[in-house]
Write a protein that holds these residues in place. Structure first.
Motif, short mmCIF file in Angstrom:
data_model
loop_
_atom_site.label_atom_id
_atom_site.label_comp_id
_atom_site.label_asym_id
_atom_site.label_seq_id
_atom_site.Cartn_x
_atom_site.Cartn_y
_atom_site.Cartn_z
N GLU A 58 -23.80 -19.24 -48.10
CA GLU A 58 -23.84 -17.79 -47.99
C GLU A 58 -25.13 -17.24 -48.58
O GLU A 58 -25.77 -16.36 -48.01
CB GLU A 58 -22.63 -17.16 -48.69
N LEU A 59 -25.55 -17.79 -49.71
CA LEU A 59 -26.81 -17.38 -50.34
C LEU A 59 -27.98 -17.61 -49.39
O LEU A 59 -28.81 -16.73 -49.19
CB LEU A 59 -27.02 -18.14 -51.65
N ASP A 60 -28.06 -18.81 -48.79
CA ASP A 60 -29.15 -19.13 -47.87
C ASP A 60 -29.17 -18.17 -46.68
O ASP A 60 -30.23 -17.72 -46.24
CB ASP A 60 -29.03 -20.57 -47.38
N ARG A 61 -28.01 -17.83 -46.13
CA ARG A 61 -27.93 -16.91 -44.99
C ARG A 61 -28.43 -15.52 -45.38
O ARG A 61 -29.24 -14.92 -44.67
CB ARG A 61 -26.48 -16.83 -44.49
N LEU A 66 -32.61 -11.12 -45.55
CA LEU A 66 -33.41 -10.20 -46.35
C LEU A 66 -34.91 -10.52 -46.28
O LEU A 66 -35.75 -9.63 -46.40
CB LEU A 66 -32.95 -10.21 -47.81
N ALA A 67 -35.26 -11.79 -46.08
CA ALA A 67 -36.66 -12.20 -46.07
C ALA A 67 -37.32 -12.03 -44.70
O ALA A 67 -38.54 -12.10 -44.60
CB ALA A 67 -36.77 -13.66 -46.50
N ALA A 71 -41.57 -10.61 -47.60
CA ALA A 71 -42.24 -11.60 -48.44
C ALA A 71 -41.52 -11.69 -49.79
O ALA A 71 -40.89 -10.73 -50.23
CB ALA A 71 -43.69 -11.19 -48.67
N PHE A 72 -41.63 -12.86 -50.41
CA PHE A 72 -41.11 -13.05 -51.75
C PHE A 72 -42.24 -12.83 -52.74
O PHE A 72 -43.33 -13.39 -52.57
CB PHE A 72 -40.56 -14.48 -51.93
#
Length: 74
Positions: A58-61, A66-67, A71-72
């Motif tokens: 879920e975090l990866d999705r 969001l990305a 950019a991070f």
């Protein structure tokens, strides 16, 4: 739902200043935290999101969504 917590006497932030607020927007709980950390700048257009995930998948999705086209910075 709407909940506000303010800094108290002896805490890191200015007394009575907003510390934490929680509100439900469109069925999603949004939390706002006023950090007492002093920075070298007076304003930044940046913000941080805290997302509570139930799994790494879920975090990866969510990070992928969001990305997208962004950019991070950290």
């Amino acid at each position: 739902m709407f909940d506000v917590t303010r800094y108290g006497a002896g805490e890191d932030g200015p007394e009575r200043a907003l510390k934490l607020a929680r509100v439900v927007i469109g069925g999603t709980e949004v939390m706002v935290f006023n950090s007492p950390v002093h920075h070298a700048f007076s304003f930044t257009p940046s913000f941080s999101l805290f997302v509570d995930c139930s799994s790494e998948e879920e975090l990866d999705r969510i990070v992928g969504v969001l990305a997208k086209d962004g950019a991070f910075l950290m």
